[in-house]
Design a protein around this motif. Structure first.
Motif, short mmCIF file in Angstrom:
data_model
loop_
_atom_site.label_atom_id
_atom_site.label_comp_id
_atom_site.label_asym_id
_atom_site.label_seq_id
_atom_site.Cartn_x
_atom_site.Cartn_y
_atom_site.Cartn_z
N GLU A 20 26.30 23.70 21.58
CA GLU A 20 25.72 22.47 22.10
C GLU A 20 26.59 21.31 21.60
N PHE A 21 27.21 20.59 22.52
CA PHE A 21 28.06 19.46 22.17
C PHE A 21 27.32 18.15 22.41
N PHE A 61 30.00 16.23 17.83
CA PHE A 61 29.67 17.37 16.98
C PHE A 61 29.27 18.53 17.87
N CYS A 62 29.21 19.72 17.27
CA CYS A 62 28.84 20.93 17.99
C CYS A 62 27.88 21.74 17.12
N CYS A 73 23.87 29.66 11.48
CA CYS A 73 24.37 28.75 12.51
C CYS A 73 24.93 27.51 11.82
N CYS A 74 25.79 26.78 12.51
CA CYS A 74 26.48 25.64 11.89
C CYS A 74 26.55 24.45 12.82
N THR A 75 26.72 23.29 12.20
CA THR A 75 27.15 22.09 12.90
C THR A 75 28.59 21.86 12.48
N SER A 76 29.46 21.65 13.46
CA SER A 76 30.88 21.40 13.20
C SER A 76 31.28 20.07 13.81
N THR A 77 32.30 19.47 13.23
CA THR A 77 32.99 18.32 13.82
C THR A 77 34.46 18.68 13.81
N SER A 78 35.31 17.80 14.30
CA SER A 78 36.74 18.08 14.26
C SER A 78 37.25 18.12 12.82
N SER A 79 36.46 17.63 11.88
CA SER A 79 36.83 17.66 10.46
C SER A 79 36.40 18.95 9.76
N GLY A 80 35.66 19.80 10.44
CA GLY A 80 35.22 21.06 9.85
C GLY A 80 33.72 21.24 9.90
N LEU A 81 33.23 22.19 9.08
CA LEU A 81 31.79 22.49 9.05
C LEU A 81 31.06 21.35 8.36
N TYR A 82 29.87 21.07 8.88
CA TYR A 82 29.09 19.97 8.34
C TYR A 82 27.79 20.45 7.72
N LYS A 83 27.09 21.36 8.39
CA LYS A 83 25.77 21.79 7.96
C LYS A 83 25.54 23.21 8.48
N SER A 84 24.72 23.99 7.79
CA SER A 84 24.41 25.33 8.27
C SER A 84 22.93 25.63 8.08
N TRP A 85 22.41 26.58 8.88
CA TRP A 85 21.01 26.94 8.84
C TRP A 85 20.79 28.31 9.44
N THR A 86 19.62 28.89 9.15
CA THR A 86 19.19 30.15 9.74
C THR A 86 17.89 29.91 10.51
N PRO A 98 37.66 29.87 14.82
CA PRO A 98 38.07 28.69 15.59
C PRO A 98 36.97 27.62 15.56
N ASN A 99 37.37 26.37 15.39
CA ASN A 99 36.44 25.25 15.41
C ASN A 99 36.00 25.02 16.85
N PRO A 100 34.69 25.09 17.14
CA PRO A 100 34.26 24.91 18.53
C PRO A 100 34.50 23.50 19.07
N CYS A 101 34.80 22.53 18.20
CA CYS A 101 35.07 21.15 18.64
C CYS A 101 36.53 20.93 19.00
#
Length: 180
Positions: free
Chosen positions: A41-42, A52-53, A85-98, A160-163
């Motif tokens: 989800e972008f 973010f993704c 699961c994760c939230t990513s930006t072009s700078s890398g991983l930001y947050k994760s959750w289950t 691979p970074n999805p962003c």
């Protein structure tokens, strides 16, 4: 994420989010699809052009929706209750959750240390189903593999970074950017 030779269909996430157990069950049974597929989800941060993704699996989507019957169906289909699961930006991983984090906080992208989480709606019945399936919060699981960052291609061991595209440059999803 893929186990064995099962098929992948990211549309399973949307079916789970809608709580459409009938169609979801048919796709899992008849088409032999993997219940642990990721969909992305972008979006932009509020008031920003920074994208973010979020990663989603059918189980996290059904949990957020409070769709108990769909969660039961996915667990019966051997969905992994401990996918992070994760939230990513072009700078890398930001947050994760289950999925368990989602059930406990009732939030779409949960933060288990949220000081106000006791005020958030919870999905207690789903939390119990997930715990019975061996689910853990993201804080108790290994961190997700690192992703590449802006301008870099993935190195060995990175996902691979999805962003970012294959060259390490930011994606421009059509639904977010004006093609003009």
């Amino acid at each position: 994420l893929r186990r064995g030779q099962r098929g992948i269909d990211p549309d399973l996430v949307e079916l789970a989010l809608r709580g459409d157990s009938e169609v979801l069950g048919a796709k899992l049974d008849e088409e032999g699809l993997d219940p642990d597929v990721f969909a992305f989800e972008f979006d932009f941060y509020a008031g920003s052009r920074r994208m973010f993704c979020n990663d989603w699996t059918p189980l996290t989507a059904a949990t957020v929706a409070g769709a108990t019957a769909t969660v039961e169906l996915l667990l019966a289909a051997r969905a992994d209750a401990n996918v992070v699961c994760c939230t990513s930006t072009s700078s890398g991983l930001y947050k994760s959750w289950t999925a368990l984090d989602c059930a406990r906080t009732g939030d779409i992208v949960p933060f288990e240390r949220d000081h106000a989480k006791h005020k958030q709606p919870r999905h207690a019945a789903i939390e119990q189903l997930l715990l019975a399936a061996g689910a853990q919060p993201s804080s108790a699981l290994p961190e997700p593999r690192a992703v590449n960052t802006y301008g870099l291609v993935p190195e060995a061991g990175q996902r691979p970074n999805p962003c970012l595209d294959d060259t390490g440059m930011p994606l421009r999803p059509a639904h977010l950017y004006d093609p003009a």
